[in-house]
Design a protein around this motif. Structure first.
Motif, short mmCIF file in Angstrom:
data_model
loop_
_atom_site.label_atom_id
_atom_site.label_comp_id
_atom_site.label_asym_id
_atom_site.label_seq_id
_atom_site.Cartn_x
_atom_site.Cartn_y
_atom_site.Cartn_z
N LEU A 26 4.03 -5.04 8.31
CA LEU A 26 2.59 -4.64 8.23
C LEU A 26 2.08 -3.99 9.20
CD1 LEU A 26 0.30 -5.73 6.31
CD2 LEU A 26 0.20 -7.99 7.77
N LYS A 27 2.76 -3.90 10.43
CA LYS A 27 2.19 -3.25 11.51
C LYS A 27 1.85 -1.61 11.20
CE LYS A 27 3.60 -1.56 16.11
NZ LYS A 27 4.74 -1.11 16.98
N GLY A 50 1.62 7.00 2.07
CA GLY A 50 2.19 6.39 0.88
C GLY A 50 2.59 5.05 0.79
N ARG A 51 2.18 4.21 1.66
CA ARG A 51 2.44 2.64 1.85
C ARG A 51 1.32 1.89 1.50
NH1 ARG A 51 4.51 -0.19 6.53
NH2 ARG A 51 2.45 0.27 7.58
N GLU A 56 -5.33 -9.55 2.45
CA GLU A 56 -5.49 -11.15 2.25
C GLU A 56 -6.79 -11.44 1.36
OE1 GLU A 56 -5.38 -13.96 5.58
OE2 GLU A 56 -7.45 -14.28 5.24
N TYR A 57 -6.32 -12.32 0.42
CA TYR A 57 -7.66 -12.83 -0.68
C TYR A 57 -7.32 -14.19 -0.98
CZ TYR A 57 -4.37 -12.11 -4.61
OH TYR A 57 -3.38 -11.94 -5.70
N ALA A 71 -2.03 -11.08 3.94
CA ALA A 71 -1.93 -9.53 3.57
C ALA A 71 -0.42 -9.24 3.78
CB ALA A 71 -2.48 -8.87 4.83
N ARG A 72 -0.08 -8.26 3.13
CA ARG A 72 1.42 -7.78 3.13
C ARG A 72 1.41 -6.37 2.61
NH1 ARG A 72 4.55 -7.75 -1.54
NH2 ARG A 72 3.58 -8.25 -3.52
N ILE A 73 2.68 -5.62 2.90
CA ILE A 73 2.82 -4.13 2.39
C ILE A 73 3.55 -4.58 1.38
CG2 ILE A 73 4.24 -2.08 2.80
CD1 ILE A 73 1.52 -2.59 4.76
#
Length: 157
Positions: A26-27, A50-51, A56-57, A71-73
């Motif tokens: 995530l960084k 392009g990531r 977060e939801y 949140a995440r990639i």
């Protein structure tokens, strides 16, 4: 650096793999910028590398339970397509995301170009986004060019 270890464009080994799409931490990467994905604002963002980041939801299940999705990639899918004319193959990157029972299929190169270089009609399939260096894994904005289908065909001959 150990022999055989891959790094890319002077990025520290611990910060990224050979291509940015391979890094699912995530960084933020050095120099990385983020913009909302059109139509999916407040849920998904794309970076100039392009990531894709899912923000977060809050999600409510049918039984009334509420869950905060962190949140995440989003993991990118590398698609290998045979190129019959050149007798080899080409790569392109895409992602599939489910959000509120709706599935979205995202072309990473199209989104990077649209958000960081020049907006265009994302629904217009006659517009293609190609990597200048012909490496579909390298979808940094500086490596992308907009073309028509006929221009794409001329590149393979």
């Amino acid at each position: 650096m150990m022999a055989g270890t891959l790094t890319c464009m002077n990025y520290p080994e611990n910060e990224m793999k050979k291509y940015p799409y391979q890094n699912t931490e995530l960084k933020n990467l050095k120099g990385e910028r983020w913009k909302d994905i059109p139509g999916l604002e407040m849920y998904l963002m794309i970076s100039n590398y392009g990531r894709i980041k899912r923000l977060e939801y809050e999600h409510e299940y049918s039984d009334g339970r509420v869950y905060i999705k962190p949140a995440r990639i989003v993991k990118t899918i590398l698609v290998k397509v045979p190129n019959g004319f050149m007798k080899d193959h080409v790569y392109f990157l895409r992602a599939s995301v489910n959000l509120y029972k709706q599935q979205y299929h995202l072309s990473i190169a199209r989104l990077v170009y649209h958000c960081f270089k020049s907006p265009f009609d994302l629904k217009d399939e006659s517009i293609v986004i190609l990597p200048k260096d012909r490496n579909g894994k390298n979808i940094r904005v500086s490596n992308l060019v907009k073309a028509s289908i006929s221009q794409k065909q001329k590149r393979i001959s």
